[in-house]
Write a protein that holds these residues in place. Structure first.
Motif, PDB file in Angstrom:
ATOM      1  N   THR A  81      17.914 -22.932  25.921  1.00  0.00           N
ATOM      2  CA  THR A  81      18.599 -22.954  27.216  1.00  0.00           C
ATOM      3  C   THR A  81      19.020 -21.547  27.621  1.00  0.00           C
ATOM      4  OG1 THR A  81      19.370 -25.200  26.792  1.00  0.00           O
ATOM      5  CG2 THR A  81      20.530 -23.956  28.481  1.00  0.00           C
ATOM      6  N   ARG A 134      14.065 -29.324  31.106  1.00  0.00           N
ATOM      7  CA  ARG A 134      15.058 -28.268  30.842  1.00  0.00           C
ATOM      8  C   ARG A 134      16.469 -28.840  30.891  1.00  0.00           C
ATOM      9  NH1 ARG A 134      11.604 -25.302  34.374  1.00  0.00           N
ATOM     10  NH2 ARG A 134      13.157 -25.458  36.052  1.00  0.00           N
ATOM     11  N   ALA A 139      19.088 -28.912  27.853  1.00  0.00           N
ATOM     12  CA  ALA A 139      20.360 -28.208  28.007  1.00  0.00           C
ATOM     13  C   ALA A 139      21.530 -29.111  27.646  1.00  0.00           C
ATOM     14  CB  ALA A 139      20.506 -27.694  29.432  1.00  0.00           C
TER      15      ALA A 139
END
Length: 173
Positions: free
Chosen positions: A58, A98, A102
């Motif tokens: 991340t 993503r 995260a």
């Protein structure tokens, strides 16, 4: 007792042979609880490693989004894996992955609740007697994990290629 003395003679403590002997006979004398504790500790270590990997990926993705160029990874395996993960997770179509990476723990909890809830709702409503439709909620999590495994593999391949190139330049066998 004679066997133990022979082992001490042939494989003194601290030697490579002793490590192999200990590995081979390590199960002897262990109980169920010992195995359970070791398995739990290994599971916690794996979870900690995955959480750390999520944080690193991340952070690397955020640096790449800001336009900070990554330095040459050289033969650093972890840096090569991060660079590969950033490369594989770039683009608009990977934005959900993503986000999942995260917020990995929250994503797993939410996915479990949604999966379990959908299955129970379908069964309780009488639509189905048994439901596995909720398992479809796990598909994005599995894809995200697959991307990380692919990044690890790609990073390793790149490091091996760099080491091989360096050895070829030095004309090493």
């Amino acid at each position: 007792m004679a066997l133990q003395e022979k082992i001490e003679e042939l494989a003194p403590p601290g030697s490579a042979e002793r490590e192999r002997v200990d590995d081979a006979t390590g199960w002897a004398g262990r109980g169920y609880w010992d195995d359970l504790n070791v398995a739990a500790a290994q599971g916690q270590a794996q979870q900690a490693a995955k959480a750390e990997q999520s944080v690193l990926v991340t952070d690397a993705l955020r640096r790449a989004a800001r336009g900070e160029s990554g330095e040459d990874t050289g033969e650093d395996l972890r840096a090569a894996e991060l660079a590969a993960a950033v490369e594989l997770l770039q683009g608009a179509r990977n934005a959900p992955l993503r986000l999942l990476l995260a917020h990995r723990v929250e994503a797993y909890v939410l996915t479990f609740v949604a999966s379990f809830g959908l299955n129970k709702a379908l069964v309780w409503s009488g639509v189905l007697d048994f439901s596995l439709w909720g398992w479809l909620f796990w598909a994005p999590m599995l894809v995200a994990e697959a991307k990380l495994r692919q990044a690890k593999k790609l990073g390793r391949e790149r490091v091996i290629a760099r080491i091989q190139a360096r050895h070829d330049e030095m004309h090493l066998p």
